[in-house]
Scaffold this motif. Structure first.
Motif, PDB file in Angstrom:
ATOM      1  N   ASP A   1       0.829  -1.212   0.000  1.00 53.38           N
ATOM      2  CA  ASP A   1       0.000   0.000   0.000  1.00 53.38           C
ATOM      3  C   ASP A   1       0.859   1.255   0.000  1.00 53.38           C
ATOM      4  O   ASP A   1       0.580   2.223  -0.727  1.00 53.38           O
ATOM      5  N   THR A   2       1.915   1.254   0.813  1.00 53.44           N
ATOM      6  CA  THR A   2       2.781   2.427   0.909  1.00 53.44           C
ATOM      7  C   THR A   2       3.476   2.716  -0.416  1.00 53.44           C
ATOM      8  O   THR A   2       3.447   3.838  -0.939  1.00 53.44           O
ATOM      9  N   VAL A   3       4.094   1.688  -0.980  1.00 58.59           N
ATOM     10  CA  VAL A   3       4.873   1.870  -2.199  1.00 58.59           C
ATOM     11  C   VAL A   3       3.979   2.178  -3.398  1.00 58.59           C
ATOM     12  O   VAL A   3       4.290   3.057  -4.210  1.00 58.59           O
ATOM     13  N   PHE A   4       2.837   1.487  -3.518  1.00 58.82           N
ATOM     14  CA  PHE A   4       1.945   1.743  -4.653  1.00 58.82           C
ATOM     15  C   PHE A   4       1.388   3.172  -4.602  1.00 58.82           C
ATOM     16  O   PHE A   4       1.233   3.820  -5.637  1.00 58.82           O
ATOM     17  N   THR A   5       1.087   3.647  -3.400  1.00 59.24           N
ATOM     18  CA  THR A   5       0.608   5.025  -3.271  1.00 59.24           C
ATOM     19  C   THR A   5       1.675   6.016  -3.711  1.00 59.24           C
ATOM     20  O   THR A   5       1.403   6.971  -4.458  1.00 59.24           O
ATOM     21  N   GLN A   6       2.914   5.797  -3.274  1.00 55.90           N
ATOM     22  CA  GLN A   6       4.015   6.678  -3.655  1.00 55.90           C
ATOM     23  C   GLN A   6       4.282   6.621  -5.152  1.00 55.90           C
ATOM     24  O   GLN A   6       4.475   7.656  -5.804  1.00 55.90           O
ATOM     25  N   MET A   7       4.258   5.437  -5.715  1.00 61.64           N
ATOM     26  CA  MET A   7       4.532   5.279  -7.147  1.00 61.64           C
ATOM     27  C   MET A   7       3.417   5.907  -7.988  1.00 61.64           C
ATOM     28  O   MET A   7       3.679   6.498  -9.042  1.00 61.64           O
ATOM     29  N   GLY A   8       2.176   5.802  -7.495  1.00 59.21           N
ATOM     30  CA  GLY A   8       1.058   6.402  -8.203  1.00 59.21           C
ATOM     31  C   GLY A   8       1.159   7.910  -8.258  1.00 59.21           C
ATOM     32  O   GLY A   8       0.626   8.553  -9.177  1.00 59.21           O
ATOM     33  N   GLY A   9       1.866   8.498  -7.287  1.00 59.28           N
ATOM     34  CA  GLY A   9       2.063   9.945  -7.258  1.00 59.28           C
ATOM     35  C   GLY A   9       3.323  10.395  -7.957  1.00 59.28           C
ATOM     36  O   GLY A   9       3.708  11.568  -7.854  1.00 59.28           O
ATOM     37  N   GLY A  10       3.979   9.462  -8.644  1.00 60.21           N
ATOM     38  CA  GLY A  10       5.183   9.818  -9.390  1.00 60.21           C
ATOM     39  C   GLY A  10       6.471   9.690  -8.613  1.00 60.21           C
ATOM     40  O   GLY A  10       7.536  10.078  -9.113  1.00 60.21           O
ATOM     41  N   GLY A  11       6.415   9.155  -7.381  1.00 64.53           N
ATOM     42  CA  GLY A  11       7.615   9.003  -6.564  1.00 64.53           C
ATOM     43  C   GLY A  11       7.856   7.564  -6.188  1.00 64.53           C
ATOM     44  O   GLY A  11       7.663   6.657  -6.983  1.00 64.53           O
ATOM     45  N   GLY A  12       8.262   7.368  -4.932  1.00 64.29           N
ATOM     46  CA  GLY A  12       8.517   6.025  -4.431  1.00 64.29           C
ATOM     47  C   GLY A  12       9.988   5.687  -4.397  1.00 64.29           C
ATOM     48  O   GLY A  12      10.824   6.390  -4.983  1.00 64.29           O
ATOM     49  N   PRO A  13      10.351   4.609  -3.713  1.00 61.70           N
ATOM     50  CA  PRO A  13      11.751   4.197  -3.635  1.00 61.70           C
ATOM     51  C   PRO A  13      12.286   3.780  -5.000  1.00 61.70           C
ATOM     52  O   PRO A  13      11.529   3.378  -5.885  1.00 61.70           O
ATOM     53  N   ASP A  14      13.594   3.860  -5.155  1.00 67.01           N
ATOM     54  CA  ASP A  14      14.208   3.500  -6.443  1.00 67.01           C
ATOM     55  C   ASP A  14      14.151   1.989  -6.676  1.00 67.01           C
ATOM     56  O   ASP A  14      13.839   1.532  -7.785  1.00 67.01           O
ATOM     57  N   LEU A  15      14.443   1.230  -5.646  1.00 62.40           N
ATOM     58  CA  LEU A  15      14.422  -0.228  -5.715  1.00 62.40           C
ATOM     59  C   LEU A  15      13.408  -0.748  -4.713  1.00 62.40           C
ATOM     60  O   LEU A  15      13.272  -0.197  -3.611  1.00 62.40           O
ATOM     61  N   ILE A  16      12.694  -1.816  -5.073  1.00 59.75           N
ATOM     62  CA  ILE A  16      11.693  -2.406  -4.182  1.00 59.75           C
ATOM     63  C   ILE A  16      11.827  -3.920  -4.228  1.00 59.75           C
ATOM     64  O   ILE A  16      11.998  -4.503  -5.298  1.00 59.75           O
ATOM     65  N   ARG A  17      11.781  -4.520  -3.057  1.00 62.93           N
ATOM     66  CA  ARG A  17      11.722  -5.985  -2.973  1.00 62.93           C
ATOM     67  C   ARG A  17      10.253  -6.371  -2.772  1.00 62.93           C
ATOM     68  O   ARG A  17       9.691  -6.188  -1.697  1.00 62.93           O
ATOM     69  N   PHE A  18       9.638  -6.871  -3.837  1.00 57.29           N
ATOM     70  CA  PHE A  18       8.231  -7.245  -3.819  1.00 57.29           C
ATOM     71  C   PHE A  18       8.067  -8.742  -3.595  1.00 57.29           C
ATOM     72  O   PHE A  18       8.894  -9.546  -4.058  1.00 57.29           O
ATOM     73  N   ASP A  19       6.968  -9.128  -2.941  1.00 59.04           N
ATOM     74  CA  ASP A  19       6.613 -10.545  -2.979  1.00 59.04           C
ATOM     75  C   ASP A  19       5.924 -10.816  -4.316  1.00 59.04           C
ATOM     76  O   ASP A  19       5.622  -9.908  -5.093  1.00 59.04           O
ATOM     77  N   GLN A  20       5.691 -12.091  -4.610  1.00 59.84           N
ATOM     78  CA  GLN A  20       5.226 -12.469  -5.940  1.00 59.84           C
ATOM     79  C   GLN A  20       3.868 -11.852  -6.292  1.00 59.84           C
ATOM     80  O   GLN A  20       3.649 -11.407  -7.433  1.00 59.84           O
ATOM     81  N   THR A  21       2.960 -11.760  -5.340  1.00 60.94           N
ATOM     82  CA  THR A  21       1.630 -11.229  -5.628  1.00 60.94           C
ATOM     83  C   THR A  21       1.689  -9.736  -5.939  1.00 60.94           C
ATOM     84  O   THR A  21       1.101  -9.269  -6.924  1.00 60.94           O
ATOM     85  N   ASP A  22       2.420  -8.972  -5.126  1.00 62.78           N
ATOM     86  CA  ASP A  22       2.509  -7.529  -5.345  1.00 62.78           C
ATOM     87  C   ASP A  22       3.309  -7.199  -6.601  1.00 62.78           C
ATOM     88  O   ASP A  22       3.020  -6.216  -7.295  1.00 62.78           O
ATOM     89  N   PHE A  23       4.303  -8.013  -6.905  1.00 58.77           N
ATOM     90  CA  PHE A  23       5.084  -7.807  -8.121  1.00 58.77           C
ATOM     91  C   PHE A  23       4.179  -7.859  -9.352  1.00 58.77           C
ATOM     92  O   PHE A  23       4.226  -6.984 -10.222  1.00 58.77           O
TER      93      PHE A  23
END
Length: 410
Positions: free
Chosen positions: A76-98
């Motif tokens: 939820d945190t990362v998707f919200t940030q990415m949706g706003g044009g930001g977010g961390p540079d690298l992300i370790r996702f589990d298979q479902t979120d990936f």
């Protein structure tokens, strides 16, 4: 292990003082943020930070800044940030979120960052490729196999096929002990799905393919039939959650359990004197589930050169060996032999490694982004079979119809 010293591996596993990225890095180097639930874990989190700091000290251009976000909040945190044009540079996702991030075009193909043709990747690498592009790196792959207590099995030997497994489970049950354990309740829905999937893969089935659900295929129906057969035998502690029956296992009350290699690590940590082993799962087909985490690059990030430098460092033999050692009974991205110290301490890990070529993510093939919706439908209907007495064929036909109408809107 060629080119990797025993001292280096032991230092990586020792979990010595974890070194955070300091302000001096930010002042002199281009800094990439790396978000992962792993950094929030006790033990492994500190070891992984120390591993990353080796990259930070290896050159004077780039630095990785670990960002710890709990597993329950990361997506939820990362998707919200990415949706706003930001977010961390690298992300370790589990298979479902990936696979939720891929169709939303949130991730930049790793193949476009650097040439990865020179690396010999593990079999799980095929699951990070979408439409011919490698969207991420398989950061950690936990394989599944059968853990067993030799003292509760005849001759101390594991069953070699499913009929032997059923007989062994019956024989080991009684006097407060159970032959087997798995999850079969909605509060444990994710684990319920994992355990069902292992039966489905083990009997030659898949949840989907070619853009279509296959919940009522003969192979899936047979898998659910056998899952119910074990349930009806009374050889499992019904209603027990994973934490409970795993504790029962190391207390000597469970004979067998199909689970991931990390659980073997839990047994070793919680009961160092408890003797257990591992063997291939007893199903007709070798395919079993894997829990897969991917390292992905945020499409919003402009730091491509820095990301490429870190990934290239990470994939070298020494960092891969160090990462594999600190992660435990998991595989990393490339094919790296285990340290002799680890094999001596945890001989059971070889049974999990042997299944590496046969691993299947706990996803609905070709409909991966909708897996959580399928999980709900399947588990609800299988419970009707286990508790309500309806036939596996009927409940899976209903599950197929509901998947088409509720999930795919057809």
């Amino acid at each position: 292990m060629t080119g990797i010293s025993r001292r280096t591996l032991l230092q990586a596993a020792s979990g010595g003082a974890a070194l955070n990225v300091t302000r001096s890095y930010a002042q002199t180097k281009e800094t990439l943020t790396f978000a992962a639930a792993l950094f929030a874990e006790a033990g492994r989190g500190d070891k992984t930070r120390a591993w990353i700091d080796k990259f930070n000290r290896s050159q004077d251009r780039y630095a990785i800044e670990p960002v710890a976000i709990s597993f329950s909040k990361l997506a939820d945190t990362v998707f919200t940030q990415m949706g706003g044009g930001g977010g961390p540079d690298l992300i370790r996702f589990d298979q479902t979120d990936f696979f939720a991030a891929v169709p939303a075009n949130r991730l930049f193909p790793v193949d476009d960052l650097l040439d990865l043709s020179k690396y010999k990747f593990q079999a799980a690498d095929k699951f990070v490729k979408v439409d011919g592009k490698r969207i991420g790196i398989a950061f950690e792959t936990a394989n599944y196999a059968m853990l067993y207590n030799p003292e509760l099995l005849k001759g101390g030997m594991p069953p070699k096929n499913f009929e032997e497994f059923v007989a062994a489970a019956k024989e080991a049950t009684g006097r407060g002990k159970f032959g087997y354990a798995y999850r079969a309740t909605m509060p444990e829905r994710a684990g319920f799905w994992f355990d069902l999937s292992n039966y489905v893969y083990g009997f030659g089935g898949q949840w989907g393919g070619g853009g279509e659900p296959t919940l009522n295929s003969p192979e899936v129906v047979e898998a659910i039939t056998q899952y119910k057969r074990v349930y009806d035998l009374g050889v499992v502690p019904k209603g027990a959650d994973a934490a409970t029956y795993r504790r029962m296992f190391w207390e000597g009350k469970i004979a067998m359990n199909v689970d991931n290699g990390g659980v073997g690590g839990i047994f070793s940590a919680q009961a160092p004197d408890f003797k257990f082993s591992a063997a291939p799962s007893p199903f007709p087909n070798k395919a079993q589930g894997i829990t897969l985490t991917m390292l992905a690059f945020n499409a919003n990030s402009k730091k491509k050169a820095a990301a490429a430098a870190f990934i290239e460092w990470m994939l070298q033999p020494e960092p891969q060996a160090e990462l594999q050692l600190l992660l435990g009974a998991s595989n990393v991205a490339t094919q790296i032999p285990r340290a002799e110290e680890e094999l001596k301490k945890y001989p059971w890990v070889t049974a999990f490694d042997a299944n590496t070529p046969n691993g299947q993510p706990f996803l609905v093939r070709s409909l991966e982004s909708k897996t959580l919706d399928f999980q709900q439908v399947v588990c609800e209907n299988v419970l009707r079979c286990l508790i309500g007495g309806e036939t596996p064929k009927q409940v899976m036909a209903d599950a197929q119809a509901q998947a088409l109408s509720r999930i795919l809107r057809r």
